[in-house]
Structures are given as C-alpha cells and as structure tokens.
Design a protein around this motif. Sequence first.
Motif, PDB file in Angstrom:
ATOM      1  N   LEU A 203       0.829  -1.204   0.000  1.00 15.26           N
ATOM      2  CA  LEU A 203       0.000   0.000   0.000  1.00 15.26           C
ATOM      3  C   LEU A 203       0.865   1.257   0.000  1.00 15.26           C
ATOM      4  CD1 LEU A 203      -2.966   0.873   0.005  1.00 15.26           C
ATOM      5  CD2 LEU A 203      -2.849   0.941   2.515  1.00 15.26           C
ATOM      6  N   GLN A 204       1.956   1.232   0.746  1.00 15.21           N
ATOM      7  CA  GLN A 204       2.876   2.374   0.765  1.00 15.21           C
ATOM      8  C   GLN A 204       3.502   2.591  -0.609  1.00 15.21           C
ATOM      9  OE1 GLN A 204       5.347   1.151   4.067  1.00 15.21           O
ATOM     10  NE2 GLN A 204       4.254   2.489   5.499  1.00 15.21           N
ATOM     11  N   GLN A 205       3.827   1.505  -1.298  1.00 14.71           N
ATOM     12  CA  GLN A 205       4.379   1.630  -2.644  1.00 14.71           C
ATOM     13  C   GLN A 205       3.342   2.190  -3.616  1.00 14.71           C
ATOM     14  OE1 GLN A 205       6.196  -2.035  -3.926  1.00 14.71           O
ATOM     15  NE2 GLN A 205       7.637  -2.047  -2.215  1.00 14.71           N
ATOM     16  N   ALA A 206       2.095   1.774  -3.456  1.00 17.20           N
ATOM     17  CA  ALA A 206       1.038   2.216  -4.367  1.00 17.20           C
ATOM     18  C   ALA A 206       0.575   3.640  -4.086  1.00 17.20           C
ATOM     19  CB  ALA A 206      -0.161   1.266  -4.271  1.00 17.20           C
ATOM     20  N   ARG A 207       0.525   4.033  -2.809  1.00 20.64           N
ATOM     21  CA  ARG A 207      -0.034   5.331  -2.429  1.00 20.64           C
ATOM     22  C   ARG A 207       1.020   6.351  -1.998  1.00 20.64           C
ATOM     23  NH1 ARG A 207      -5.179   5.541   1.020  1.00 20.64           N
ATOM     24  NH2 ARG A 207      -6.580   5.430  -0.746  1.00 20.64           N
ATOM     25  N   GLY A 208       2.215   5.880  -1.744  1.00 22.72           N
ATOM     26  CA  GLY A 208       3.242   6.807  -1.266  1.00 22.72           C
ATOM     27  C   GLY A 208       3.340   6.831   0.245  1.00 22.72           C
ATOM     28  N   SER A 209       2.210   6.707   0.922  1.00 22.23           N
ATOM     29  CA  SER A 209       2.236   6.644   2.382  1.00 22.23           C
ATOM     30  C   SER A 209       0.979   5.939   2.868  1.00 22.23           C
ATOM     31  CB  SER A 209       2.316   8.048   2.999  1.00 22.23           C
ATOM     32  OG  SER A 209       1.113   8.741   2.770  1.00 22.23           O
ATOM     33  N   ALA A 210       1.149   5.228   3.950  1.00 25.37           N
ATOM     34  CA  ALA A 210       0.039   4.553   4.619  1.00 25.37           C
ATOM     35  C   ALA A 210       0.509   4.162   6.002  1.00 25.37           C
ATOM     36  CB  ALA A 210      -0.402   3.318   3.837  1.00 25.37           C
ATOM     37  N   ALA A 211      -0.358   4.321   6.973  1.00 28.13           N
ATOM     38  CA  ALA A 211      -0.016   3.994   8.356  1.00 28.13           C
ATOM     39  C   ALA A 211      -0.550   2.605   8.711  1.00 28.13           C
ATOM     40  CB  ALA A 211      -0.613   5.039   9.291  1.00 28.13           C
ATOM     41  N   PRO A 212       0.145   1.909   9.604  1.00 30.79           N
ATOM     42  CA  PRO A 212      -0.317   0.575  10.004  1.00 30.79           C
ATOM     43  C   PRO A 212      -1.785   0.521  10.445  1.00 30.79           C
ATOM     44  CG  PRO A 212       1.899   0.932  10.816  1.00 30.79           C
ATOM     45  CD  PRO A 212       1.438   2.246  10.231  1.00 30.79           C
TER      46      PRO A 212
END
Length: 148
Positions: free
Chosen positions: A48-57
């Motif tokens: 998800l971080q790779q797809a969106r740039g950032s994401a929190a646990p």
Amino acid sequence: MNHSQFIKSASAHCVKNGANLTELRRQVLELVLRHDGVVKAYQILNDLQQARGSAAPPTVYRALDFLVEQGILHRVDALNGYVVCHHLDCAHPSIIVTCRECGKVDEMAAQEGFDALRQACEAHGFAIEQQQILLNGRCANCAKATRN
C-alpha cells in the motif's frame, strides 16, 4: 473466479450486509488477492505504501479487520496472517490447510466436522469460541510429485 469478479462479488456482499467496500478497503483487498496463500499485514502495508506513497499501520489493520468482519478474509492466528475466503455468501467455520512442501494455503468450509467437534466439546463442558483449524500436510500436487 478472477480477481475482478471476486472484488465485484465482495462489494455486492458488503452492500447486502449494509456495509461499504470503500476505495481503500477495495485496494487492500486487491493487494491481498495478489499474494498466494497467507498474507501478512506488513506485506499489505508495504504494498500500500508503494502504491499510495504513504500509509499507516492502523489504516491497513482497520481495512483488514473490516474484510474479516465481512467474511471476505479469514484471520489465521497460527500463521499471523490472512487468507481469502471464497465462500462469501455463507458464514462458516473454516479449516486452513497448508502444504509443508510448496507453501500453498487453502481454506475450506467444514461445518459438519465443526458440528461434531462442538458436540464433543459441549459434552465435556467446553464452549468453542473461535472456529478455525489449521492443518499441515502435503497438497495434491506435491504428493503426486513425490510418488513419481
């Protein structure tokens, strides 16, 4: 059923249950479907971080919890991960089978077996709360390869 069809079915399943498969939840489900077998939350977080740039646990855990609550995924505590449930329209206890050779993981409904276990436990004064069993062995392909 392919991933696109599964997501459409999952979305309809949520609507039927009065829930909403939001864009984020849909994206998390798509990421889970890209993995074979059991997927861990940190793998989905990384994807998800790779797809969106950032994401929190917490974002990932909330989406995964929703998908489990809706019966779209099963949480496999023994493997500390999640597996897709392909039986969206029936609430059922599940048996998770894992191949010790190739790592393939599958989920199957097992109502009759759980009914027998529940009756045996109740006869001993024990009430089953979580109904999921993990079995290890060899899948048909690995067993066949061993015989050849």
